[in-house]
Design a protein around this motif. Sequence first.
Motif, PDB file in Angstrom:
ATOM      1  N   ALA A 277       0.836  -1.207   0.000  1.00  0.00           N
ATOM      2  CA  ALA A 277       0.000   0.000   0.000  1.00  0.00           C
ATOM      3  C   ALA A 277       0.868   1.253   0.000  1.00  0.00           C
ATOM      4  N   TYR A 278       1.903   1.253   0.833  1.00  0.00           N
ATOM      5  CA  TYR A 278       2.852   2.373   0.883  1.00  0.00           C
ATOM      6  C   TYR A 278       3.525   2.576  -0.475  1.00  0.00           C
ATOM      7  N   LEU A 279       4.053   1.484  -1.024  1.00  0.00           N
ATOM      8  CA  LEU A 279       4.751   1.586  -2.314  1.00  0.00           C
ATOM      9  C   LEU A 279       3.805   1.968  -3.439  1.00  0.00           C
ATOM     10  N   TRP A 280       2.598   1.405  -3.433  1.00  0.00           N
ATOM     11  CA  TRP A 280       1.628   1.727  -4.474  1.00  0.00           C
ATOM     12  C   TRP A 280       1.270   3.215  -4.439  1.00  0.00           C
ATOM     13  N   CYS A 281       1.085   3.760  -3.240  1.00  0.00           N
ATOM     14  CA  CYS A 281       0.740   5.174  -3.118  1.00  0.00           C
ATOM     15  C   CYS A 281       1.805   6.053  -3.760  1.00  0.00           C
ATOM     16  N   LEU A 282       3.063   5.720  -3.537  1.00  0.00           N
ATOM     17  CA  LEU A 282       4.149   6.549  -4.068  1.00  0.00           C
ATOM     18  C   LEU A 282       4.533   6.213  -5.502  1.00  0.00           C
ATOM     19  N   THR A 283       4.427   4.938  -5.887  1.00  0.00           N
ATOM     20  CA  THR A 283       4.978   4.539  -7.190  1.00  0.00           C
ATOM     21  C   THR A 283       3.997   3.854  -8.129  1.00  0.00           C
ATOM     22  N   GLY A 284       2.887   3.348  -7.595  1.00  0.00           N
ATOM     23  CA  GLY A 284       1.979   2.559  -8.423  1.00  0.00           C
ATOM     24  C   GLY A 284       2.437   1.117  -8.567  1.00  0.00           C
TER      25      GLY A 284
ATOM     26  N   THR B 129      -2.867   7.185   1.715  1.00  0.00           N
ATOM     27  CA  THR B 129      -2.154   8.450   1.899  1.00  0.00           C
ATOM     28  C   THR B 129      -0.820   8.179   2.584  1.00  0.00           C
ATOM     29  N   VAL B 130       0.238   8.797   2.059  1.00  0.00           N
ATOM     30  CA  VAL B 130       1.543   8.783   2.702  1.00  0.00           C
ATOM     31  C   VAL B 130       1.880  10.222   3.048  1.00  0.00           C
ATOM     32  N   LYS B 131       1.983  10.501   4.354  1.00  0.00           N
ATOM     33  CA  LYS B 131       2.332  11.838   4.829  1.00  0.00           C
ATOM     34  C   LYS B 131       3.784  11.806   5.281  1.00  0.00           C
ATOM     35  N   ILE B 132       4.640  12.420   4.490  1.00  0.00           N
ATOM     36  CA  ILE B 132       6.055  12.468   4.831  1.00  0.00           C
ATOM     37  C   ILE B 132       6.252  13.463   5.980  1.00  0.00           C
ATOM     38  N   ASP B 133       5.691  14.645   5.800  1.00  0.00           N
ATOM     39  CA  ASP B 133       5.672  15.704   6.804  1.00  0.00           C
ATOM     40  C   ASP B 133       4.546  16.648   6.403  1.00  0.00           C
ATOM     41  N   ASP B 134       4.408  17.771   7.080  1.00  0.00           N
ATOM     42  CA  ASP B 134       3.298  18.688   6.782  1.00  0.00           C
ATOM     43  C   ASP B 134       3.373  19.302   5.390  1.00  0.00           C
ATOM     44  N   LYS B 135       4.520  19.253   4.745  1.00  0.00           N
ATOM     45  CA  LYS B 135       4.686  19.855   3.415  1.00  0.00           C
ATOM     46  C   LYS B 135       4.634  18.839   2.283  1.00  0.00           C
ATOM     47  N   HIS B 136       4.594  17.569   2.613  1.00  0.00           N
ATOM     48  CA  HIS B 136       4.630  16.526   1.590  1.00  0.00           C
ATOM     49  C   HIS B 136       3.634  15.421   1.928  1.00  0.00           C
ATOM     50  N   ILE B 137       2.421  15.557   1.365  1.00  0.00           N
ATOM     51  CA  ILE B 137       1.363  14.588   1.616  1.00  0.00           C
ATOM     52  C   ILE B 137       0.897  14.047   0.265  1.00  0.00           C
TER      53      ILE B 137
ATOM     54  N   CYS C 192      -7.231   0.349 -13.447  1.00  0.00           N
ATOM     55  CA  CYS C 192      -7.215   1.243 -12.297  1.00  0.00           C
ATOM     56  C   CYS C 192      -7.201   2.689 -12.789  1.00  0.00           C
ATOM     57  N   ALA C 193      -8.245   3.435 -12.495  1.00  0.00           N
ATOM     58  CA  ALA C 193      -8.315   4.849 -12.855  1.00  0.00           C
ATOM     59  C   ALA C 193      -7.868   5.659 -11.641  1.00  0.00           C
ATOM     60  N   ASN C 194      -6.640   6.141 -11.668  1.00  0.00           N
ATOM     61  CA  ASN C 194      -6.053   6.819 -10.513  1.00  0.00           C
ATOM     62  C   ASN C 194      -6.380   8.309 -10.464  1.00  0.00           C
ATOM     63  N   THR C 195      -6.534   8.791  -9.247  1.00  0.00           N
ATOM     64  CA  THR C 195      -6.574  10.219  -8.966  1.00  0.00           C
ATOM     65  C   THR C 195      -5.355  10.496  -8.093  1.00  0.00           C
ATOM     66  N   TYR C 196      -4.591  11.518  -8.447  1.00  0.00           N
ATOM     67  CA  TYR C 196      -3.364  11.854  -7.734  1.00  0.00           C
ATOM     68  C   TYR C 196      -3.574  13.157  -6.975  1.00  0.00           C
ATOM     69  N   ILE C 197      -3.307  13.135  -5.678  1.00  0.00           N
ATOM     70  CA  ILE C 197      -3.516  14.306  -4.836  1.00  0.00           C
ATOM     71  C   ILE C 197      -2.213  14.575  -4.087  1.00  0.00           C
ATOM     72  N   TYR C 198      -1.690  15.757  -4.268  1.00  0.00           N
ATOM     73  CA  TYR C 198      -0.448  16.146  -3.600  1.00  0.00           C
ATOM     74  C   TYR C 198      -0.732  17.385  -2.766  1.00  0.00           C
ATOM     75  N   ASN C 199      -0.560  17.272  -1.471  1.00  0.00           N
ATOM     76  CA  ASN C 199      -0.843  18.362  -0.535  1.00  0.00           C
ATOM     77  C   ASN C 199      -2.263  18.894  -0.683  1.00  0.00           C
ATOM     78  N   GLY C 200      -3.205  17.988  -0.855  1.00  0.00           N
ATOM     79  CA  GLY C 200      -4.621  18.352  -0.911  1.00  0.00           C
ATOM     80  C   GLY C 200      -5.103  18.870  -2.246  1.00  0.00           C
ATOM     81  N   VAL C 201      -4.257  18.850  -3.274  1.00  0.00           N
ATOM     82  CA  VAL C 201      -4.624  19.384  -4.588  1.00  0.00           C
ATOM     83  C   VAL C 201      -4.535  18.265  -5.633  1.00  0.00           C
ATOM     84  N   ASP C 202      -5.576  18.128  -6.460  1.00  0.00           N
ATOM     85  CA  ASP C 202      -5.505  17.171  -7.565  1.00  0.00           C
ATOM     86  C   ASP C 202      -4.417  17.613  -8.531  1.00  0.00           C
ATOM     87  N   VAL C 203      -3.540  16.677  -8.891  1.00  0.00           N
ATOM     88  CA  VAL C 203      -2.463  16.975  -9.820  1.00  0.00           C
ATOM     89  C   VAL C 203      -2.434  15.894 -10.890  1.00  0.00           C
TER      90      VAL C 203
END
Length: 141
Positions: A36-43, A70-78, A102-113
């Motif tokens: 789950a951790y690896l999939w979140c970051l790399t697929g 969700t992987v929260k590295i710190d408050d600036k990298h979620i 798999c139709a992915n949605t990517y969210i970085y710091n609360g914003v769809d990217v």
Amino acid sequence: MELTINKFAELSNRTLTTPAQVFGMNGAGKTTLYNAYLWCLTGKGKDGKDMNDAVYSDNDNDKDKYADVTVKIDDKHIFRRVCKPSFAKPTGEYEKKMKTLCANTYIYNGVDVTMKQYNDAVSVLCAGKPFQMFSDIDYFQ
């Protein structure tokens, strides 16, 4: 680092904060947690291959299949990846089973990217090596 699994394969509503030691009996979900951790970051999973259908539970019906990690590295990298299935045409003329994509949605710091923006952010943060990024997770197979 904090890993939050809203839903991934057979796991749901789990949070892991590092440093952590992950251990348990066969079938307890150690590899699924790590995937789950690896999939979140790399697929990809721990074997480096695309996860595809492995993000869904076999017990879910088609409308309930999804993955949300969700992987929260710190408050600036979620980083948050959400995957809902989209069904393609049958994979063979006589085959009844539909291929699930798999139709992915990517969210970085609360914003769809876009996928590229997401992957670029992961790559910069992980120095291109997300599989070796965290030494504060002891994983026991």
